[in-house]
Design a protein around this motif. Structure first.
Motif, PDB file in Angstrom:
ATOM      1  N   MET A 132       1.767 -11.115  26.868  1.00 49.16           N
ATOM      2  CA  MET A 132       2.266 -12.688  26.345  1.00 49.16           C
ATOM      3  C   MET A 132       3.143 -12.796  25.333  1.00 49.16           C
ATOM      4  SD  MET A 132       0.300 -16.217  25.543  1.00 49.16           S
ATOM      5  CE  MET A 132       0.223 -16.642  27.501  1.00 49.16           C
ATOM      6  N   ARG A 133       2.806 -12.022  24.159  1.00 46.15           N
ATOM      7  CA  ARG A 133       3.584 -12.103  22.935  1.00 46.15           C
ATOM      8  C   ARG A 133       4.940 -11.332  23.292  1.00 46.15           C
ATOM      9  NH1 ARG A 133       4.981  -7.993  20.288  1.00 46.15           N
ATOM     10  NH2 ARG A 133       3.242  -6.677  21.086  1.00 46.15           N
ATOM     11  N   MET A 134       5.188 -10.272  23.874  1.00 46.26           N
ATOM     12  CA  MET A 134       6.332  -9.682  24.279  1.00 46.26           C
ATOM     13  C   MET A 134       7.379 -10.579  25.171  1.00 46.26           C
ATOM     14  SD  MET A 134       5.616  -5.544  24.898  1.00 46.26           S
ATOM     15  CE  MET A 134       4.562  -5.973  26.414  1.00 46.26           C
ATOM     16  N   PHE A 135       6.438 -11.251  26.297  1.00 46.72           N
ATOM     17  CA  PHE A 135       7.378 -12.215  26.999  1.00 46.72           C
ATOM     18  C   PHE A 135       7.960 -13.340  26.331  1.00 46.72           C
ATOM     19  CE2 PHE A 135       7.158 -16.191  29.158  1.00 46.72           C
ATOM     20  CZ  PHE A 135       8.344 -16.024  30.138  1.00 46.72           C
ATOM     21  N   LEU A 136       7.060 -13.821  25.443  1.00 49.06           N
ATOM     22  CA  LEU A 136       7.504 -15.060  24.702  1.00 49.06           C
ATOM     23  C   LEU A 136       8.636 -14.731  23.698  1.00 49.06           C
ATOM     24  CD1 LEU A 136       4.077 -16.988  24.012  1.00 49.06           C
ATOM     25  CD2 LEU A 136       6.046 -17.667  25.695  1.00 49.06           C
ATOM     26  N   GLU A 137       8.450 -13.445  22.933  1.00 49.85           N
ATOM     27  CA  GLU A 137       9.514 -13.210  22.163  1.00 49.85           C
ATOM     28  C   GLU A 137      10.839 -13.132  22.887  1.00 49.85           C
ATOM     29  OE1 GLU A 137       7.025 -10.560  18.807  1.00 49.85           O
ATOM     30  OE2 GLU A 137       7.617  -9.462  20.606  1.00 49.85           O
ATOM     31  N   GLN A 138      10.828 -12.434  23.960  1.00 44.91           N
ATOM     32  CA  GLN A 138      12.156 -12.124  24.904  1.00 44.91           C
ATOM     33  C   GLN A 138      12.478 -13.555  25.294  1.00 44.91           C
ATOM     34  OE1 GLN A 138      11.971  -9.272  27.957  1.00 44.91           O
ATOM     35  NE2 GLN A 138      12.694 -10.472  29.375  1.00 44.91           N
ATOM     36  N   TYR A 139      11.663 -14.506  25.770  1.00 49.94           N
ATOM     37  CA  TYR A 139      11.877 -15.820  26.336  1.00 49.94           C
ATOM     38  C   TYR A 139      12.848 -16.657  25.387  1.00 49.94           C
ATOM     39  CZ  TYR A 139      12.081 -20.539  28.472  1.00 49.94           C
ATOM     40  OH  TYR A 139      12.462 -21.656  28.864  1.00 49.94           O
ATOM     41  N   TRP A 140      12.378 -16.620  24.271  1.00 52.29           N
ATOM     42  CA  TRP A 140      12.928 -17.378  22.916  1.00 52.29           C
ATOM     43  C   TRP A 140      14.237 -16.623  22.152  1.00 52.29           C
ATOM     44  CZ3 TRP A 140      12.267 -22.292  23.094  1.00 52.29           C
ATOM     45  CH2 TRP A 140      11.279 -22.563  23.666  1.00 52.29           C
ATOM     46  N   GLY A 141      14.215 -15.398  22.670  1.00 56.58           N
ATOM     47  CA  GLY A 141      15.590 -14.539  22.115  1.00 56.58           C
ATOM     48  C   GLY A 141      15.313 -13.600  21.289  1.00 56.58           C
ATOM     49  N   GLY A 142      14.171 -12.917  21.417  1.00 58.71           N
ATOM     50  CA  GLY A 142      13.913 -11.784  20.623  1.00 58.71           C
ATOM     51  C   GLY A 142      14.108 -10.629  21.445  1.00 58.71           C
ATOM     52  N   PRO A 143      13.361  -9.545  21.101  1.00 56.84           N
ATOM     53  CA  PRO A 143      13.573  -8.175  21.802  1.00 56.84           C
ATOM     54  C   PRO A 143      13.203  -8.272  23.193  1.00 56.84           C
ATOM     55  CG  PRO A 143      12.129  -7.833  19.792  1.00 56.84           C
ATOM     56  CD  PRO A 143      12.528  -9.324  19.842  1.00 56.84           C
ATOM     57  N   THR A 144      13.631  -7.700  23.926  1.00 64.21           N
ATOM     58  CA  THR A 144      13.627  -7.479  25.437  1.00 64.21           C
ATOM     59  C   THR A 144      12.642  -6.340  25.899  1.00 64.21           C
ATOM     60  OG1 THR A 144      15.688  -5.619  25.772  1.00 64.21           O
ATOM     61  CG2 THR A 144      15.908  -8.370  25.893  1.00 64.21           C
ATOM     62  N   THR A 145      11.550  -6.066  25.011  1.00 67.68           N
ATOM     63  CA  THR A 145      10.606  -5.320  25.457  1.00 67.68           C
ATOM     64  C   THR A 145       9.754  -5.501  26.577  1.00 67.68           C
ATOM     65  OG1 THR A 145      10.250  -5.078  22.769  1.00 67.68           O
ATOM     66  CG2 THR A 145       8.781  -3.938  24.239  1.00 67.68           C
ATOM     67  N   TYR A 146       9.502  -6.771  26.820  1.00 71.63           N
ATOM     68  CA  TYR A 146       8.788  -7.177  27.906  1.00 71.63           C
ATOM     69  C   TYR A 146       9.577  -6.524  29.263  1.00 71.63           C
ATOM     70  CZ  TYR A 146       6.331  -9.592  31.564  1.00 71.63           C
ATOM     71  OH  TYR A 146       5.415  -9.857  32.764  1.00 71.63           O
TER      72      TYR A 146
END
Length: 131
Positions: free
Chosen positions: A49-63
């Motif tokens: 969930m953390r990786m998904f939310l980070e990606q959704y909001w413009g962070g790393p694309t790790t998810y």
């Protein structure tokens, strides 16, 4: 001209780590939601969930790098997500959001996240009331 992402504007990884951790602390004690997580340890779900939310909001694309396209409805389809699960999920997420300091998460950013979480929770419901 340098532009920042929503992710950066609200504190990046530290903010998302706190938000998701606070959410899963609540999930761990919730009889409706806990049953939706087959893993004994909620750690892997918390990481996803953390990786998904980070990606959704413009962070790393790790998810996406690790798991491919999010396909949220498809990934949640095996689980019965009814109105009770929706309500519990949204309650816990908004409660977790309240733990983020207002200096980090101002009213405009908080409103955007509340709107997203409200829409996302509604989208995951896949079980009619009468089941």
């Amino acid at each position: 001209m340098s532009s920042t992402t929503f992710y950066e504007e609200i504190g990046g990884a530290e903010t998302f780590r706190k938000l998701v951790h606070e959410f899963y602390l609540r999930v761990a004690d919730d009889p409706v939601l806990r049953s939706l997580y087959p893993e004994e340890d909620l750690g892997p779900a918390e990481d996803r969930m953390r990786m998904f939310l980070e990606q959704y909001w413009g962070g790393p694309t790790t998810y996406s790098d690790q798991r491919g396209h999010p396909r949220l409805r498809m990934r949640h389809n095996p689980f019965q997500v009814d109105r009770a699960a929706h309500d519990a999920w949204l309650t816990h997420m908004l409660s977790a959001l309240d733990t983020i300091d207002a200096r980090t998460l101002d009213d405009a950013h908080r409103a955007a996240m509340v709107d997203y979480f409200t829409r996302a929770a509604a989208m995951m419901v896949n079980t009619p009331e009468d089941v």
